[in-house]
Design an enzyme around this catalytic site. Structure first.
Site, PDB file in Angstrom:
ATOM      1  N   HIS A 106       0.887  -1.166   0.000  1.00  0.00           N
ATOM      2  CA  HIS A 106       0.000   0.000   0.000  1.00  0.00           C
ATOM      3  C   HIS A 106       0.927   1.219   0.000  1.00  0.00           C
ATOM      4  O   HIS A 106       2.007   1.169   0.599  1.00  0.00           O
ATOM      5  CB  HIS A 106      -0.826   0.115   1.275  1.00  0.00           C
ATOM      6  CG  HIS A 106      -1.734  -1.026   1.557  1.00  0.00           C
ATOM      7  ND1 HIS A 106      -1.334  -2.138   2.237  1.00  0.00           N
ATOM      8  CD2 HIS A 106      -3.054  -1.198   1.295  1.00  0.00           C
ATOM      9  CE1 HIS A 106      -2.359  -2.961   2.376  1.00  0.00           C
ATOM     10  NE2 HIS A 106      -3.420  -2.429   1.812  1.00  0.00           N
ATOM     11  N   ASP A 109       2.409   2.073   3.328  1.00  0.00           N
ATOM     12  CA  ASP A 109       3.287   1.092   3.983  1.00  0.00           C
ATOM     13  C   ASP A 109       4.731   1.502   3.725  1.00  0.00           C
ATOM     14  O   ASP A 109       5.616   1.278   4.540  1.00  0.00           O
ATOM     15  CB  ASP A 109       3.168  -0.321   3.364  1.00  0.00           C
ATOM     16  CG  ASP A 109       1.770  -0.889   3.403  1.00  0.00           C
ATOM     17  OD1 ASP A 109       0.985  -0.468   4.255  1.00  0.00           O
ATOM     18  OD2 ASP A 109       1.478  -1.762   2.547  1.00  0.00           O
TER      19      ASP A 109
HETATM   20  C1  XLS Z   1      -7.626  -6.667   4.222  1.00  0.00           C
HETATM   21  C2  XLS Z   1      -7.116  -6.893   2.880  1.00  0.00           C
HETATM   22  C3  XLS Z   1      -5.938  -6.002   2.490  1.00  0.00           C
HETATM   23  C4  XLS Z   1      -5.745  -6.042   1.009  1.00  0.00           C
HETATM   24  C5  XLS Z   1      -4.938  -4.918   0.451  1.00  0.00           C
HETATM   25  O1  XLS Z   1      -8.357  -7.468   4.792  1.00  0.00           O
HETATM   26  O2  XLS Z   1      -6.792  -8.236   2.746  1.00  0.00           O
HETATM   27  O3  XLS Z   1      -4.784  -6.387   3.173  1.00  0.00           O
HETATM   28  O4  XLS Z   1      -5.156  -7.229   0.603  1.00  0.00           O
HETATM   29  O5  XLS Z   1      -5.499  -3.688   0.718  1.00  0.00           O
END
Ligand code: XLS
Ligand code: NI
Ligand code: NI
Length: 441
Positions: A106, A109
């Site tokens: 993200h 991150d």
């Molecule tokens: C949350 C999601 C997230 C996505 C990416 O539950 O799995 O981690 O994979 O935004």
């Protein structure tokens, strides 16, 4: 072991290699042999394993009842760019030692969000330059990028489904930057997980208007990325609930319908997650079958839920039956369309040693390898496929064949029913199918 950065974060751990199932070395693969060919491709090509930046280098184990327990040395620098650089050093050290080819992120991150939009834009462009260098040095590639449009309080009522247009526009600005970053880093795909795209209460929600906004917004994002030369796939990641009471991208079937409704079906596919399937009261194999049936099996987020509670616990996968069944569908579908297997999973809060994250990924990678090998044997050596095919053999020729070829009308069915009279029962043989899976595991 050549180090990518200046400092070694995971001390005492070298490259993880394949040693086979009789090895007692906890830092070796027992089943994952990257160059071993299974069903016509190497395991490396089948899986395209990816490490998730958020869980592995950001998540410190905080839960609603207490703060993080894992203190990461790369979080020490107080300056945002220095901290992001240290985190990238740790990330690329980890990924190269693990021997996988991909990572996912993200936007925030990678680097802490700035106090203003303009400051965030500067920060993202700084970290993208750093990551470009790291990718070139290591050969590690970006499987997908995404934008976090769910953590910041401004998105509490949604991003593209927010009732306030200015929040929607802010999400658009943020996603433009995340798309630019993904393109600059040669990202192969781009993911949308609609964390807050849903509702907490229908009483204050205009559901139809919110869905229309989301459909238009995604079309605009696609058009922008294509205009910038992005050739990869867009993925929607279904999840039924958490954080919202109801999320619009509930499950595979719902998302397929949505994509068709809003004219997105040619550019978008699905990124499916095991734990999200569990939350939707489905198996992962079900979610994958539905996606594959529509040509939309794009990518996988690997993890597992807890079968005794209703949370997205994001544990590392270790259920061989679940993975083998998923791998049967994976092979039957001809693999993934553009995506890979991303470990959207986190170690437990009380796993506090620096090597725990290695054990977690080694186990996750090995269970996929073992599942793939098993599924391939089931499909090539057992009676599984012929038994399944036999159940439909009445459609292969005769009137059943005519039906499939569109040669019958409804009155013909009436004539056939009348002529046939009462029918013999045809067993579904479920227990036999289950035994075959177990035999090959
Ligand atoms: C949350 C999601 C997230 C996505 C990416 O539950 O799995 O981690 O994979 O935004
Ligand atoms: Ni996910
Ligand atoms: Ni999840």
């Amino acid at each position: 072991m050549a180090l990518i950065g200046d400092k070694e974060y995971f001390k005492g751990i070298g490259e993880i290699k394949f040693e086979g199932k009789d090895s007692d070395n906890p830092f070796a693969y027992k089943y994952y042999n990257p160059d071993q060919v299974v069903a016509g491709k190497t395991m490396r090509e089948h899986f395209k394993f990816a490490v998730a930046y958020w869980h592995t280098f950001c998540g410190q184990g905080a839960d609603p009842f207490g703060p993080g327990t894992q203190n990461f040395p790369w979080d020490e620098p107080s300056d945002a760019i220095d901290a992001a650089k240290a985190k990238a050093d740790a990330a690329f050290e980890f990924i190269t030692k693990l021997g996988v080819d991909y990572y996912c992120f993200h936007d925030f991150d990678l680097i802490q969000e700035g106090a203003t939009f303009t400051e965030s834009e500067k920060r993202i462009s700084a970290i993208v330059d750093i990551l470009k260098g790291k990718q070139a040095e290591s050969g590690v590639k970006l499987l997908w990028g995404t934008a976090n449009c769910f953590s910041n309080p401004r998105y509490m009522n949604g991003a593209s489904t927010n009732p306030d247009f200015n929040v929607l526009a802010r999400a658009g600005g943020q996603i433009k930057l995340a798309l630019d970053a993904t393109i600059a880093l040669n990202g192969e795909n781009y993911v949308f997980w609609g964390g807050r795209e849903g509702y907490m209460s229908l009483l204050n929600t205009d559901l139809k208007r919110e869905l229309d906004h989301m459909g238009r917004f995604l079309g605009m994002a696609r058009d922008y990325a294509r205009s910038q030369g992005f050739k990869g796939n867009f993925f929607i990641e279904p999840k039924p609930m958490e954080p919202m009471k109801h999320q619009y991208d509930f499950d595979s079937a719902t998302v397929v319908g949505f994509l068709n409704q809003y004219g997105l079906q040619d550019d978008f596919k699905l990124n499916l997650e095991f734990n999200h399937a569990t939350l939707a009261s489905h198996t992962m194999q079900h979610e994958m079958e539905v996606a594959a049936a529509h040509g939309m099996l794009g990518s996988l987020d690997a993890n597992r839920g807890d079968y005794q509670n209703g949370w997205d616990t994001d544990q590392f996968p270790n259920n061989i039956t679940e993975i083998t069944e998923a791998m049967i569908t994976f092979l039957q579908a001809g693999g993934l369309q553009g995506g890979g297997v991303n470990f959207d999973a986190k170690i437990r809060r009380n796993s506090t040693d620096m090597d725990d994250v290695f054990h977690a990924h080694i186990g996750g990678i090995d269970i996929f390898a073992r599942g793939l090998i098993t599924a391939d044997k089931i499909l090539t050596s057992s009676s599984y496929e012929s038994l399944r095919k036999k159940r439909y053999s009445s459609f292969d020729t005769g009137k059943g064949g005519d039906f499939e070829n569109g040669k019958l009308d409804f009155k013909d069915l009436y004539e056939i029913a009348k002529e046939n009279g009462e029918l013999d029962l045809q067993s579904g043989k479920q227990e036999l199918f289950e035994n075959i899976i177990n035999q090959y595991i």
